[in-house]
Scaffold this active site. Structure first.
Site, PDB file in Angstrom:
ATOM      1  CD  GLU A   1      -1.331   0.040   3.675  1.00  0.00           C
ATOM      2  OE1 GLU A   1      -2.524  -0.131   3.424  1.00  0.00           O
ATOM      3  OE2 GLU A   1      -0.892   0.144   4.833  1.00  0.00           O
ATOM      4  CB  SER A   2       4.292   1.943   1.062  1.00  0.00           C
ATOM      5  OG  SER A   2       4.807   0.695   0.636  1.00  0.00           O
TER       6      SER A   2
END
Lengths: 305, 271
Positions: free
Chosen positions: B66-67
Site C-alpha cells: 500500500e506504500s
C-alpha cells in the site's frame, strides 16, 4: 530568488500556534528534523495531520504541541502502538486529545480534493462499516449520473505541509524518488510549504530530469538543507530506516517519564539536527548507509531547436 | 509485527521435520494463493506467505504494497510495509493516490491480506478499538487501507491466531466489512457496487476456514497436532465443521527450507 533558510527560521516564520500541520511521507521521507524544531519552539494547539502519525507525532503529542490528530493508521509500523498518543486517548493523560479518523484512501482523497480545489473526494470505501458513525465527516453521496452511492470525504487544506526529499534547488523545485506517499498532494493542498532536503542542487540538475520534479518551487515557501533530517525514517539511496530506533521507542514511550527524558536529551538538549546526528555517532550513522549502489539508467530527453 | 514464538509441533510418524505453528500458518496461506496473480501484502506472516507462494504455487504472483510499490521483489524481510527494499528492483513505484485509485479501486488486486484484533463468524474485522469508540479500553491503529481493501480486493485472506479475545461473537467496531450479517452479504455487495466478494479464507494457528453459503466461517482443515477442543476453547462461538474435516498436510521439507534459509533466516516471525 533563494528560499534557503535555517530550520529554526523556517519553522519560526511558517508554523504558527493553532495551525493545521501535515508532516507527510509514508514511512519514507518523514521529516523528524522539522517535528523536533516545532517541539523546541514550543508551538501549541496544532492539529497534526498524517496518514500514519508514526513516532514523530507520538513525540510531538508527548511534547504538548497538539490538540488534535487527523489520521488513518495510528501505530508504530512493524512494532506496535504509539504509547504517548494512547495515554491521551485511553487515559486522558495528561489531557484528552481530539481524533478525526479516516482510512488511507480517505486521507489521500482529502489531500487530493484540497490540492485540486474540490469540495469533496468520492471513493468506494466505508460501506457497511462503523467509520462513518465514528466520523460524521465521512458521508454517502448519490452519483448525479445514476443510482450509485459512494462515500465522500472533505478536502484537507493544511496551513503548513512539510515535505522531506532527496534534493531541491534554491527556489524549492524538488525532486524525490522511492515511495512518494502523498507528498505531492499534501504540498499542493497546503497554504504554505516547507521543503527539507538532504542536498541543495543547482537549477541545471533539476532541469536535466524534469519528470522527477514532484513539487515546483512555485508553491514552496522555504527550503531547508538538513542532511539526515528524516532519521529514524529514511531516504531512498541515502540512508536506511533505523528499525532499531523504531523498536527502542516502544520501550522509551511506555512511560510518560521516560518519554520526557528522551525528549529532554534528544530534542530540547540539542540545538538542531547537526548536533542530533553527531550525538547518534558515526558508527550508528555508517551502519544505516545502503549496502550497495543501485543507480537508475539515464534517459535521453533530446534537444529540440 | 514480531510474532510470539510458538512451540514446535513434532509431526506424526516423526519422519517429517518438526515445524512451528507460525510456519504452518505461512505454508497454509501460501498454498491458498495457488493460481493468483496480484496480491496486496502486509508485513509479518502475510509477507513471508506471499514470498513463499511466489517460489512454489504462484510463480507469477505480483506483490503490491500500500506504500506504492507494485511488482516488488524484496531482497530482505521488511519490518515495515514502507521499507526501501521493496522499492529497489520493483516493477513500478507509484503514488498512494494511483495505488488506491487505479490498482485497488480499479479492480486489479486479486487477493488482499488482512489481520485484525477481532473477527466474527462472518469475517467482519475490527482493528479500531476495544470497548466504546469514544472511551476505548484499547485504542488500536485503525483502518489504514484495510477498509477499502476489504471492499475492493477481489477476495480477502485473513491470517490471525485464535483466542477468545480475537474470535468473538460480536466485534466492538466494524473497521473492515466481511460477510456482514451472513447470507445477504453477496446481495448487498452487488447492490452497493463493491468489486470484492469478501473474505474467502481464514488461516489460523489451528486450522483453515472457508465460508459456507450462509456466509459463516467453516473449519475445513485442522492443522497437524491441533485438536477440536483447542479450536472450541479459542473462539466465541460454536464452530461449523466440514464433513469430512481433513488434516492440513504438514509443511514439506522444501517449504520449510525456503522459509528458514531464504525468507526468514533469523526466525523473526517463524520460530
Amino acid at each position: 530568488m533563494s528560499k534557503v533558510a535555517s530550520m529554526r527560521d523556517a519553522v519560526a516564520e511558517v508554523v504558527h500556534d493553532g495551525d493545521v500541520v501535515a508532516i507527510e511521507g509514508f514511512t519514507h521521507l518523514i521529516c523528524f528534523a522539522a517535528g523536533h524544531e516545532i517541539i523546541r519552539q514550543r508551538k501549541r494547539d496544532l492539529t497534526l495531520a498524517r496518514l500514519t502519525p508514526d513516532l514523530i507525532y507520538d513525540q510531538m503529542v508527548a511534547a504538548g504541541t497538539a490538540r488534535k490528530l487527523v489520521f488513518s493508521w495510528l501505530g508504530n509500523p512493524g512494532v506496535g502502538g504509539l504509547h504517548a498518543i494512547r495515554r491521551r486517548v485511553e487515559d486522558a493523560d495528561p489531557a484528552p486529545i481530539e481524533l478525526e479518523e479516516y482510512s488511507h484512501f480517505g486521507m489521500v482523497g482529502r489531500y487530493t480534493a484540497g490540492a485540486s480545489n474540490l469540495p469533496f473526494f468520492p471513493l468506494r470505501s466505508y460501506f457497511e462499516t462503523d467509520l462513518p458513525k465514528a466520523n460524521p465527516l465521512i458521508r454517502p453521496i448519490r452519483s448525479p449520473f445514476g443510482d450509485e452511492t459512494v462515500y465522500a470525504v472533505p478536502p484537507l487544506r493544511p496551513d503548513v505541509t512539510v515535505v522531506h526529499a532527496q534534493r531541491a534547488d534554491a527556489e524549492g523545485n524538488t525532486q524525490m524518488w522511492g515511495l512518494l506517499g502523498c507528498q505531492k498532494e499534501a504540498a499542493f493542498a497546503a497554504e504554505r510549504v516547507i521543503v527539507v532536503v538532504e542536498e541543495l542542487c543547482s537549477e541545471a540538475v533539476i532541469r536535466a530530469d524534469p519528470n522527477r520534479t514532484v513539487i515546483p518551487g512555485l508553491i514552496v515557501d522555504a527550503v531547508v538543507v538538513e542532511p539526515w533530517g528524516a532519521h529514524p525514517s529514511y531516504v531512498q539511496g541515502a540512508y536506511d530506516r533505523d528499525n532499531r530506533f523504531y523498536r527502542d521507542w516502544d520501550a522509551i514511550s511506555r512511560e510518560a517519564a521516560t518519554t520526557q527524558a528522551w525528549l529532554d536529551e534528544w530534542v530540547y538538549g540539542v540545538d538542531g539536527r547537526a548536533e542530533y546526528v553527531a550525538k547518534l555517532g558515526s558508527e550508528r550513522v555508517a551502519g544505516l548507509r545502503p549496502s550497495g549502489e543501485a543507480p537508475s539508467g539515464s534517459v535521453d530527453y533530446g534537444v529540440y531547436k | 509485527m514480531s510474532e510470539p514464538r510458538g512451540v514446535p509441533t513434532p509431526a506424526a510418524g516423526s519422519a517429517a521435520p518438526a515445524f512451528s505453528k507460525s510456519e504452518m500458518m505461512i505454508v497454509a496461506a501460501a498454498r491458498e494463493l495457488a493460481g493468483q496473480r496480484v496480491c496486496f501484502v502486509g508485513v509479518g506472516l502475510p509477507n513471508i506467505a506471499v514470498n513463499l507462494a511466489r517460489r512454489t504455487v504462484a510463480p507469477t504472483l505480483e506483490l503490491v504494497y500500500e506504500s506504492g510499490a507494485f511488482g516488488a521483489k524484496p531482497a530482505r524481510l521488511p519490518l515495515s510495509i514502507g521499507d526501501p527494499t521493496i522499492v529497489t528492483g520493483a516493477t513500478a513505484v507509484v503514488s498512494m493516490f494511483e495505488l488506491f485509485s487505479f490498482y485497488l479501486q480499479g479492480g486489479l488486486v486479486d487477493v488482499g491480506f488482512l489481520g485484525a484484533a477481532q473477527v466474527d463468524r462472518f469475517g467482519n474485522l475490527n482493528s479500531t478499538v476495544i470497548g466504546d469508540y469514544e472511551h476505548p479500553k484499547t485504542r488500536l491503529p485503525g483502518s489504514g487501507g484495510a477498509c477499502e481493501i476489504a471492499i475492493n480486493a477481489r477476495q480477502v485472506f485473513v491470517i490471525m491466531r485464535q483466542s477468545k479475545r480475537s474470535f468473538v461473537d460480536r466485534i466492538d467496531f466494524r473497521t473492515s466489512p466481511g460477510n456482514l450479517g451472513g447470507a445477504d452479504a453477496a446481495r448487498i455487495r452487488r447492490e452497493e457496487g463493491w468489486l470484492g466478494r469478501g473474505p474467502s479464507v481464514v488461516v489460523t494457528d489451528l486450522g483453515i476456514y472457508h465460508f459456507d453459503d450462509t456466509g459463516q466461517m467453516r473449519l475445513d482443515s485442522i492443522h497437524p497436532g491441533a485438536t477440536l477442543d483447542q479450536v472450541r476453547e479459542t473462539m466465541g462461538w460454536e464452530p461449523r465443521l466440514a464433513d469430512p474435516l481433513v488434516t492440513t498436510p504438514a509443511p514439506t521439507p522444501e517449504e520449510l527450507r525456503l522459509i528458514r534459509e531464504e525468507l526468514d533466516p533469523e526466525g523473526a516471525y517463524t520460530k
